[in-house]
Design a protein around this motif. Structure first.
Motif, short mmCIF file in Angstrom:
data_model
loop_
_atom_site.label_atom_id
_atom_site.label_comp_id
_atom_site.label_asym_id
_atom_site.label_seq_id
_atom_site.Cartn_x
_atom_site.Cartn_y
_atom_site.Cartn_z
N VAL A 32 -9.83 7.58 7.50
CA VAL A 32 -10.53 8.09 8.68
C VAL A 32 -10.99 9.53 8.40
O VAL A 32 -10.40 10.22 7.58
N ASN A 45 -3.07 4.42 11.50
CA ASN A 45 -2.76 2.98 11.43
C ASN A 45 -1.61 2.66 12.39
O ASN A 45 -0.52 2.28 11.94
N ALA A 52 -8.94 2.80 1.05
CA ALA A 52 -8.04 3.40 2.05
C ALA A 52 -6.70 2.67 2.14
O ALA A 52 -6.60 1.47 1.89
N ILE A 53 -5.69 3.45 2.51
CA ILE A 53 -4.34 2.92 2.75
C ILE A 53 -4.29 2.40 4.18
O ILE A 53 -4.31 3.18 5.13
N THR A 54 -4.24 1.08 4.33
CA THR A 54 -4.26 0.50 5.67
C THR A 54 -3.22 -0.61 5.80
O THR A 54 -3.21 -1.35 6.76
N TYR A 64 -3.82 14.98 5.13
CA TYR A 64 -3.78 14.23 3.87
C TYR A 64 -3.44 12.75 4.15
O TYR A 64 -4.08 11.83 3.61
N GLY A 65 -2.48 12.53 5.02
CA GLY A 65 -2.09 11.15 5.36
C GLY A 65 -3.20 10.40 6.08
O GLY A 65 -3.54 9.26 5.73
N ALA A 66 -3.78 11.05 7.08
CA ALA A 66 -4.84 10.38 7.85
C ALA A 66 -6.06 10.12 6.97
O ALA A 66 -6.66 9.04 7.00
N ALA A 97 5.37 14.34 7.34
CA ALA A 97 4.07 14.83 7.84
C ALA A 97 2.97 13.87 7.40
O ALA A 97 2.11 13.49 8.19
N MET A 98 3.02 13.48 6.14
CA MET A 98 1.99 12.56 5.65
C MET A 98 2.09 11.22 6.37
O MET A 98 1.08 10.63 6.75
N ASP A 128 0.87 -1.18 0.00
CA ASP A 128 0.00 0.00 0.00
C ASP A 128 0.91 1.23 0.00
O ASP A 128 1.93 1.24 0.70
N GLY A 152 0.39 11.39 9.70
CA GLY A 152 -1.06 11.20 9.60
C GLY A 152 -1.42 9.74 9.39
O GLY A 152 -2.37 9.22 9.99
N ILE A 153 -0.65 9.07 8.54
CA ILE A 153 -0.94 7.65 8.24
C ILE A 153 -0.68 6.79 9.47
O ILE A 153 -1.48 5.92 9.81
N TYR A 155 -3.09 18.63 -3.78
CA TYR A 155 -2.81 17.18 -3.75
C TYR A 155 -4.03 16.40 -3.28
O TYR A 155 -4.33 15.32 -3.78
N ALA A 165 2.67 21.41 7.49
CA ALA A 165 2.69 20.06 8.05
C ALA A 165 1.28 19.60 8.36
O ALA A 165 0.91 18.45 8.07
N ILE A 185 -2.64 5.88 -3.19
CA ILE A 185 -3.22 7.23 -3.23
C ILE A 185 -2.18 8.13 -3.87
O ILE A 185 -1.08 8.30 -3.33
N PHE A 238 -5.50 17.76 13.00
CA PHE A 238 -4.14 18.31 13.02
C PHE A 238 -4.27 19.80 12.76
O PHE A 238 -4.98 20.20 11.84
N SER A 276 -6.07 9.74 3.77
CA SER A 276 -5.71 8.65 2.84
C SER A 276 -5.92 7.29 3.50
O SER A 276 -6.14 6.30 2.82
N SER A 277 -5.81 7.28 4.80
CA SER A 277 -6.02 6.04 5.55
C SER A 277 -7.50 5.77 5.79
O SER A 277 -7.86 4.79 6.45
N ASN A 282 -0.65 18.27 5.45
CA ASN A 282 -0.11 17.00 4.95
C ASN A 282 -0.35 15.85 5.92
O ASN A 282 -0.45 14.69 5.51
N MET A 283 -0.45 16.16 7.20
CA MET A 283 -0.85 15.14 8.17
C MET A 283 -2.31 14.74 7.92
O MET A 283 -2.68 13.57 7.93
#
Ligand SMILES: Cc1ncc(C[n+]2csc(CCOP(=O)(O)OP(=O)(O)O)c2C)c(N)n1
Ligand code: SF4
Lengths: 251, 352
Positions: B71, A91, B194-196, B64-66, A82-83, A71, A86-87, B91, B58, B207, B25, B68-69, B61-62
């Motif tokens: 949530v 997770n 989702a990215i898990t 964005y990451g969450a 930063a991304m 993934d 969040g991930i 993005y 930041a 993503i 965030f 993408s997962s 982008n945090m």
């Protein structure tokens, strides 16, 4: 005369299953490919393929998520930590790692890298230091060596104007939330094996939840260094290693 | 459920918690700070993620990451912070990840001031990052409506896999008003994209917003535009009052919409044929409604904003050039008075 090849029983070397069976777009002799290979081997050996998430950078490794069978996401330039934060927060039981070049991490993304370390973010950073901006055609980066010619420092990096090379592994080691920070090199087989061991330790650090782990890998860019692959590996050894010593700065 | 006196920023934050926001965030900036502070208390209390980022760059982008997962994830900020987030916004839309942002607007340009303003209209509806897209922008004018819009924003973000802003100004953020909170929603299951970590899935998930090749990116943009047209078709929201026989319609959103409403009530009492059109979605903009009103006989429109006339252009474009469209407003942090709007409307009505 037909040759019978029985590979099955004797198979000692194959593509790690954490890598896709695809061609990469990396230039011939570029050690991005080597770095991918050893990261994938470690993920295979630790049984992490289905548990891992890669955060790709903007740089030559922009398509890393298509080469790794994991993934994955594509971060904005420099924002991978930063991304990844969040991930990882979404997770927490998964392995999350970024794969970043020196322009991506040391220049535009230094704040995100430092603060991920300050927080002790439980992620792994694979940091590819090739002392140049590869993707955009060979401009100076914060890790360019003094005197090194690039397309934005044709007469060589002038430290009086643009400063001295930046030591990321040492810098990250100085931050309390960093649990593991080392530098390795990919210029020959012996050093590549040592690099792989470090990558394994970095992921194990994350598995144990100890904080941020980073492995800086001295890597080649034959295309923009304007060298043959062989000359590039020599250049890492002769020119980069004295400035960027291999070492464990935090373990 | 009963109404409770509550501060705007706190109410909107609590609404996000109740909508099932699992990751927040953010970075402090006036006049949105109470929002962040409420999240700092509530999210850990519920075992969810609150993180103060090192910057808005930041933070986005945090998020964005969450997101993408899979949530429900959000941030909140104000003008300068939203400006810093622009690359991340692009993005997010480019990789079709659902994200909610609450913008408590302040006065610009530059550091400007922290007074209530509507200075981000253009930034939110038109220029929120590079590329061809518009985020959905919801502009409530009361705290209750803000609470309802936050609830809606998460549903719209998920439904269209896009970026949704809830835009208020410092006045709504800072004032107290009675509002009824929605019930606490169950946390939503992760969507299949989702990215898990691949886990049991047969395929890995990716993503990304990169499409090399003119055809690939062209195709993606066609798909994105089709989605945006569908949003325009189904999601326009506005409040219209006494517009049917109106000679003049005041167009205003958020706090100025609220003030405009009192002005319109007052003028109606005095026997003037005046109406109110208050866009609730700034994008998609109620252009068709405005055009229909102009076609239906209203020949005068007065646009009131707490800026130098940003929505004004959208109103002009919607009603066409034969219609008299005038502007009343100021930038810098002053809220218009109903009397000032009445005076301006009267002056317009007197001219034939
Ligand atoms: C915000 C932003 N600025 C600049 C760029 C252009 N850009 C793409 S890759 C890159 C540098 C990559 O160099 P590095 O991180 O060292 O990776 P390498 O290509 O050498 O592997 C730059 C400046 C961009 N994509 N986004
Ligand atoms: S430009 Fe340099 S870093 Fe990029 S793929 Fe080619 S050799 Fe590797």
């Amino acid at each position: 005369m037909p040759v019978n090849v029985h590979v099955d029983e004797n198979l000692i070397y194959k593509r790690p299953s954490s890598l896709e069976d695809v061609h990469t777009h990396y230039c011939p002799g570029c050690t991005h490919g080597t770095a991918h290979r050893i990261v994938a081997e470690v993920l295979d050996e630790l049984g992490l393929q289905k548990e891992s998430i890669i955060v790709a950078p903007v740089g030559c490794a922009v398509f890393a998520y298509t080469y790794f069978a994991l993934d994955g996401v594509e971060a904005a330039h420099g924002r991978a930590p930063a991304m990844a934060t969040g991930i990882k927060r979404a997770n927490p039981d998964k392995i999350v790692f970024t794969y970043q070049g020196d322009g991506d991490l040391a220049s535009i993304g230094i704040a995100e890298a430092i603060h991920a370390a300050v927080r002790g973010e439980n992620i792994t950073i694979i940091f590819i230091n090739n002392a140049i901006y590869g993707m955009t055609g060979g401009q100076m980066s914060p890790t360019t060596l003094p005197g090194q010619s690039t397309t934005s420092s044709l007469d060589g990096r002038d430290s009086a104007i643009t400063g001295q090379p930046m030591h990321i592994a040492e810098l990250m080691a100085s931050l309390p939330g960093t649990a593991y920070s080392v530098r390795r090199s990919l210029h020959d087989a012996k050093h590549t094996i040592r690099a792989k061991k470090a990558i394994r330790k970095a992921f194990q650090t994350q598995i144990r939840g100890e904080g941020l782990s980073i492995v800086e890998l001295l890597s080649s860019c034959p295309t923009n260094w304007k060298m043959t692959p062989h000359q590039s590996l020599e250049w890492i050894k002769e020119e980069m290693l004295p400035t960027y010593p291999i070492g464990d700065f935090k373990t | 459920m009963s109404k409770k006196l509550i501060k705007g920023n706190v109410a909107l934050a609590e609404a996000a918690v109740r909508a099932g926001c699992q990751a927040y965030f953010g970075y402090p900036i006036t006049p949105q700070t109470e929002l962040l502070e409420h999240m700092a208390i509530r999210m850990p209390e519920l075992g969810r993620t609150f993180l103060q980022a090192e910057s808005e760059v930041a933070a986005i982008n945090m998020v964005y990451g969450a997101a993408s997962s899979g949530v429900r994830a959000m941030t909140s900020s104000s003008g300068p912070g939203i400006s810093l987030m622009q690359e991340g916004l692009s993005y997010i839309v480019g990789s079709e990840v659902p994200v909610v942002i609450i913008d408590v607007m302040r006065g610009g340009p530059g550091l400007g001031n922290i007074q209530p303003a509507q200075s981000d209209y253009n930034q939110l509806t038109k220029t929120a990052g590079h590329g061809d897209y518009n985020p959905i922008v919801l502009a409530p004018s009361t705290i209750q409506e803000g609470v309802d819009m936050v609830t809606l924003s998460f549903d719209l973000a998920d439904k269209y896999r896009t970026l949704v802003f809830v835009a208020i100004d410092g006045a709504i953020g800072q004032m107290m008003e009675p509002a009824e909170m929605p019930p606490m929603q169950e946390l939503h299951p992760r969507p299949e994209w989702a990215i898990t970590g691949q886990g049991e899935r047969n395929e890995k998930n990716i993503i990304t917003s990169i499409y090399l090749g003119a055809d690939n990116l062209g195709d993606f943009n066609d798909k994105l535009q089709a989605k945006l047209r569908a949003i325009e078709e189904s999601e326009v929201r506005y409040e219209a009052e006494t517009v049917d026989d109106a000679e003049l319609i005041v167009v205003a959103f958020g706090t100025s919409g609220r003030v405009a409403k009192s002005a319109v009530h007052h003028l109606r009492k005095a026997g003037k044929k005046v109406g109110l059109l208050r866009p609730i979605t700034l994008w998609p903009f109620p252009s068709k409604k405005l055009a229909a009103l102009a076609d239906g006989g209203t020949k005068k429109f007065l646009v009131v904003e707490m800026n130098m006339g940003q929505m004004l252009h959208d109103v002009r474009y919607a009603v066409g050039r034969d219609i008299d469209v005038q502007f009343f407003g100021r930038a810098g942090g002053s809220i218009p008075m109903p009397e000032e709007i009445q005076e301006k409307a009267m002056a317009m009505l007197e001219v034939n």
